[in-house]
Design a protein around this motif. Structure first.
Motif, PDB file in Angstrom:
ATOM      1  N   GLN A   3       0.825  -1.204   0.000  1.00 18.61           N
ATOM      2  CA  GLN A   3       0.000   0.000   0.000  1.00 18.61           C
ATOM      3  C   GLN A   3       0.863   1.260   0.000  1.00 18.61           C
ATOM      4  O   GLN A   3       0.643   2.176  -0.762  1.00 18.61           O
ATOM      5  N   CYS A   7       1.159   4.207  -2.812  1.00 13.28           N
ATOM      6  CA  CYS A   7       0.860   5.612  -2.555  1.00 13.28           C
ATOM      7  C   CYS A   7       2.032   6.474  -2.964  1.00 13.28           C
ATOM      8  O   CYS A   7       1.878   7.517  -3.569  1.00 13.28           O
ATOM      9  N   PHE A  10       2.082   7.005  -6.668  1.00 13.65           N
ATOM     10  CA  PHE A  10       1.095   7.978  -7.125  1.00 13.65           C
ATOM     11  C   PHE A  10       1.561   9.391  -6.809  1.00 13.65           C
ATOM     12  O   PHE A  10       1.455  10.301  -7.596  1.00 13.65           O
ATOM     13  N   ARG A 113      -6.057  10.778 -15.000  1.00 14.47           N
ATOM     14  CA  ARG A 113      -5.950   9.318 -15.017  1.00 14.47           C
ATOM     15  C   ARG A 113      -6.340   8.779 -16.382  1.00 14.47           C
ATOM     16  O   ARG A 113      -7.006   9.463 -17.161  1.00 14.47           O
ATOM     17  N   TRP A 144     -10.937   0.123 -11.189  1.00 14.05           N
ATOM     18  CA  TRP A 144      -9.657   0.393 -10.506  1.00 14.05           C
ATOM     19  C   TRP A 144      -9.509   1.879 -10.207  1.00 14.05           C
ATOM     20  O   TRP A 144      -9.132   2.271  -9.093  1.00 14.05           O
ATOM     21  N   ARG A 147     -11.847   2.683  -7.378  1.00 13.10           N
ATOM     22  CA  ARG A 147     -11.367   2.153  -6.090  1.00 13.10           C
ATOM     23  C   ARG A 147     -10.153   2.928  -5.591  1.00 13.10           C
ATOM     24  O   ARG A 147      -9.978   3.106  -4.386  1.00 13.10           O
ATOM     25  N   GLU A 148      -9.305   3.374  -6.499  1.00 11.88           N
ATOM     26  CA  GLU A 148      -8.105   4.092  -6.110  1.00 11.88           C
ATOM     27  C   GLU A 148      -8.398   5.542  -5.742  1.00 11.88           C
ATOM     28  O   GLU A 148      -7.942   6.053  -4.733  1.00 11.88           O
ATOM     29  N   GLN A 193      -7.366  -6.688  -7.676  1.00 11.60           N
ATOM     30  CA  GLN A 193      -7.114  -5.264  -7.392  1.00 11.60           C
ATOM     31  C   GLN A 193      -7.072  -5.010  -5.891  1.00 11.60           C
ATOM     32  O   GLN A 193      -6.450  -4.053  -5.426  1.00 11.60           O
ATOM     33  N   THR A 197      -5.644  -2.129  -3.266  1.00 13.23           N
ATOM     34  CA  THR A 197      -6.536  -1.062  -2.826  1.00 13.23           C
ATOM     35  C   THR A 197      -7.791  -1.680  -2.199  1.00 13.23           C
ATOM     36  O   THR A 197      -7.841  -2.880  -1.985  1.00 13.23           O
ATOM     37  N   HIS A 341      -6.602   6.412   3.229  1.00 13.95           N
ATOM     38  CA  HIS A 341      -6.840   7.142   1.984  1.00 13.95           C
ATOM     39  C   HIS A 341      -6.693   8.648   2.195  1.00 13.95           C
ATOM     40  O   HIS A 341      -5.882   9.307   1.536  1.00 13.95           O
ATOM     41  N   GLU A 452       0.243  -1.989 -10.708  1.00 17.61           N
ATOM     42  CA  GLU A 452       0.066  -0.762  -9.925  1.00 17.61           C
ATOM     43  C   GLU A 452       0.290   0.500 -10.763  1.00 17.61           C
ATOM     44  O   GLU A 452      -0.020   1.595 -10.312  1.00 17.61           O
TER      45      GLU A 452
END
Ligand SMILES: [Zn+2]
Length: 839
Positions: A3, A7, A10, A113, A144, A147-148, A193, A197, A341, A452
């Motif tokens: 996780q 993060c 991202f 995205r 995805w 969810r992300e 997935q 996440t 999150h 990912e």
């Protein structure tokens, strides 16, 4: 742990995209805006299909007025469109459009995205779109993204209820969004997935409607709007000195390769969203109705909110550093929040604010714009505290080293700290090239190895530095990617992303070589060094029935960035054949087969892209009659070069040169695509062209769009253009008149000649013609009636008039042999009894 890594990835993606040109340093107004946004815990995801589909007015409004975390999910990167600013097409155009979207988001404050869907070109219907895309994979990517990103609100740009009314990609984006809304919270769907996440249920789904979807402004005014919310997206932002719609225009003006540069607009303007599903509206005009978007939303958030709301209320534009004690207190509390999150998102935002309030300047710049694995680079590190708070540089950690470098140095106010670090780029590091191009794509999908990375706008940078600071007793890590900073006397200070590239790359300028007979051709290969002191050799991979000599050529390049050119002789086989050739550079025992492409425009960061270095070689089995071809330019196509490749002598005729005398000596005249749409002179010159046919000439007119034809007599007989097109490049072709000379002389044309076509069969076919015309071919897209207007031939006087909407302009550069053979027949029309002039 996974996780956390995710993060971090991202996070890096976003940091890099905002620092790729000049690293952004926030001023007081921007810090204040960031604080306002920090105090909103709500999010909006806008969904459509292409770069430029997105309504920047609404994205900017959600991001800057509502202060929600806002993102645009573009299912594709827009690879299938046209490029108005340069030569890049397909994958490379997708790279430019990805960067243009990121540039737009830097202005409107959104995030960006994608999915793995490939923009394969125009599609009439979502059924076709979802057949060519792997529907399940694209759907899983939308799930995805939900969810992300965890949006409270999803807004579709397009209407899922009207398939066939717009581009199939558009409707498909809305249909997939509708489906994904119901699947994202179902743990049994796409369970893999959930290793990365969690499931998520968005609260509401809207459709961003407008009068356009109602046919007219008038209809829309009359429409029932009880199920809609509306916003004045013309609000003025004093902190920006701009209206929301001005911001939006600036953002959408980043889509320069699509010709979207436009004037800004101001003033009140209504935007509507129609409720589709989720929790019903409560009669208010609040998209977030029923959702707590304050800090109270999360456990432990209230105390943080109390501090940060106070900062917002009493914000000091004169001395933002005065807020550091409160910001640090909030930062400490935030680190104990359980909601991962929001903790990740808000930590990132808060760090940016703390960094800006302290006037921190932290930068790592390399002495070179790029480096290859296993090479040495020297980094210049600058760290500066421009506030009176106590900051200590505890250590820094380079991503290329296992251990951090301890410093334990105070950062006194406005005293620059400078460090030099020599690093070795690790052998196994990934290249900075766009990750979705690493593996060969299909027509409908890109392939991404690292799960990912799916959806990320860019490849995460592999070389970065974590600065471990202690600010007034609070440990905070600030991450900076390595950049390349340089200056030009005529441009000033410039920035480029620091790139990892291979030690060698090789390219062949032409992507297609046509061999119209068995004569050999010399082909030049350019080898480029990505490291110093390159020694190796280059050889060619080629099809079995072809030959290339010499087998190997030695390469010696002293300096990084320099090139060496070598020439190979390519010998075609006796019979029709096609295949691919690839230069392979051997360096230190390894083969390198990629080409390094540089994309350099001022509105987006400089990009390097690695693509397989491949050229197509085609040995045609082709006969020709006639030799001198006159070509009248339209909107631009490579038909002249392509005809030269097969041995024709092609002369470009300017519109003002069109006269009876000038045309008389040509064996055939070809008119470029859309000439009657864009060349005004054609209306005065058509008479000479038709006279030329009457006297025995051979005129071939390529497609024009049905609207805006500038002459009444494009044809000597009745001929009506329509919007009929066949977009499936594999659509079955029926030969209507197999005995017609055009299909038999000098080359026998069969359905085999329609194999291997690319992108489409053709467009804007006539749908009405007088009896003088003979239609030669029939074809249609799935579920449509047969279209017979793709190739029409008529005798006129002693000559031949030919109108064709077949996409020769696309097939020639792709080296499609059947297209060349058929076109040779069009050029040879009426020359059945002349002596064979074949080479
Ligand atoms: Zn679109």
């Amino acid at each position: 742990m996974r996780q956390i890594t995710l993060c971090l990835l991202f996070l890096l993606g976003t940091i890099v995209s905002s620092t790729a040109q000049q690293p952004k340093k926030l001023n007081s107004s921007e810090i204040y805006e960031a604080v306002q946004k920090l105090n909103v815990l709500g999010s909006v995801l806008y969904i459509a299909a292409h770069p430029d589909d997105e309504n920047t007015r609404l994205i900017s409004y959600m991001s800057n007025e509502v202060k929600a975390r806002t993102a645009y999910l573009s299912l594709t990167r827009g690879d299938g469109g046209q490029n108005l600013i340069g030569p890049e097409i397909r994958e490379l155009l997708g790279v430019i459009r990805t960067q243009e979207l990121l540039a737009a988001r830097r202005i409107d404050g959104g995030e960006q995205r994608f999915t793995r869907a490939n923009d394969f070109g125009y599609s009439k219907h979502p059924d076709e779109t979802l057949d060519i895309w792997n529907k399940d994979e694209v759907l899983s990517d939308v799930v995805w993204a939900i969810r992300e990103f965890k949006p409270d609100i999803i807004i579709n740009r397009f209407d899922h209820r009207t398939p066939g009314r717009t581009h199939g990609h558009h409707t498909a984006s809305a249909m997939l969004s509708m489906e994904a809304f119901d699947l994202a919270n179902d743990a049994s769907k796409y369970p893999s997935q959930l290793q990365l996440t969690e499931t998520w249920q968005p609260k509401r789904l809207f459709f961003n409607t407008s009068w356009w979807f109602y046919g007219s402004q008038e209809n829309f005014e009359k429409a029932d709007k009880s199920n809609m919310l509306n916003f004045d997206i013309g609000v003025y932002y004093p902190t920006k000195g701009m209206s929301n719609n001005e911001v939006a225009s600036l953002a959408s003006s980043q889509h320069l390769c699509q010709g979207f540069g436009r004037l800004t607009t101001r003033g009140t303007q209504e935007e509507y969203i129609e409720f589709l599903k989720g929790e019903p509206l409560d009669g208010s005009n609040d998209v977030f109705a029923g959702i707590d978007t304050s800090w109270n939303r999360i456990e432990g958030g209230q105390a943080i909110g109390n501090i940060l709301n106070e900062v917002e209320r009493n914000f000091s534009f004169i001395n933002p550093a005065a807020h550091l004690p409160q910001l640090l207190e909030a930062y400490k509390l935030l680190q104990n929040v359980k909601n991962k999150h929001w903790k990740t998102i808000k930590t990132k935002e808060l760090k940016t604010i703390i960094e800006a309030c302290a006037g921190l300047y932290i930068e790592v710049s390399a002495n070179d714009p790029h480096a290859s694995p296993d090479s040495n680079v020297s980094l210049n590190i600058e760290a500066l505290n421009r506030s009176n708070v106590n900051i200590k540089l505890v250590s820094y950690q380079l991503s290329t080293l296992n251990d951090g470098i301890s410093k334990n140095m105070d950062m006194p106010e406005n005293q620059r700290l400078n460090f030099e670090e020599g690093i070795t780029i690790p052998k196994n590091i990934h290249y900075t090239t766009p990750y979705w191009l690493n593996k060969k794509s299909t027509l409908g999908m890109y392939h991404v190895e690292k799960k990912e990375w799916i959806g990320l706008p860019e490849t995460p940078r592999a070389v970065f530095v974590d600065f471990n600071l202690n600010i007034e007793g609070t440990p905070i890590t600030i991450t900076k990617p390595v950049v390349y900073r340089y200056s030009r006397p005529d441009k000033g200070e410039l920035y480029r992303p620091f790139e990892i590239i291979p030690p060698v790359s090789a390219s062949i300028t032409d992507k297609v070589f046509i061999f119209e007979n068995d004569q050999q051709k010399d082909i030049e290969v350019t080898v480029k060094a990505g490291a110093d002191a390159i020694e190796g050799y280059v050889q060619m991979a080629y099809p079995d029935d072809w030959n290339v000599y010499p087998q190997k050529q030695k390469i010696e390049i002293a300096n990084k960035g320099d090139i060496q050119k070598v020439v190979f002789t390519v010998i075609p086989p006796k019979n029709q054949s096609e295949g691919l050739i690839t230069p392979m550079v051997n360096y230190k025992g390894e083969f390198y087969t990629d080409e390094l492409i540089e994309i350099d425009y001022t509105h987006i960061p400089y990009q390097t892209v690695l693509m397989p270095s491949v050229s197509k070689v085609v040995r045609l089995d082709i006969e020709k009659r006639g030799n001198n071809i006159g070509y009248i330019e339209g909107a631009g196509d490579v038909v002249p070069e392509s005809l030269r490749q097969i041995g024709y002598n092609v002369t470009t005729i300017k519109p003002e040169q069109i006269s009876s005398e000038n045309l008389a000596n040509f064996d055939a005249i070809v008119v470029g695509i859309r000439a009657y749409n864009i060349v005004d002179d054609m209306k005065f010159k058509q008479k000479f062209l038709l006279d030329y046919v009457k006297e025995g000439g051979n005129l071939i007119i390529q497609y024009n769009t049905s609207r805006g034809i500038n002459t009444e007599d494009i044809s000597p007989y009745e001929l009506e253009l329509s919007r009929d097109r066949v977009t499936d490049e594999n659509a079955e072709v029926k030969i209507l008149d197999p005995d017609h000379p055009i299909l038999n002389f000098p080359n026998k044309i069969t359905t085999k000649d329609f194999e291997g076509w690319v992108q489409e069969r053709g467009l804007y076919f006539p749908d009405k013609w007088s009896e003088e015309f003979t239609p030669l071919l029939a074809m249609n897209d799935k579920g449509e009636t047969s279209k017979e207007g793709s190739l029409l031939v008529a005798k006129y006087g002693k000559g031949n008039y030919i109108y064709t909407g077949l996409s020769f302009f696309r097939e020639f550069p792709a080296g499609v042999s059947g297209a060349y053979r058929l076109f040779a027949n069009l050029l040879s029309a009426g020359k059945e009894d002349t002596n064979k002039l074949k080479n």
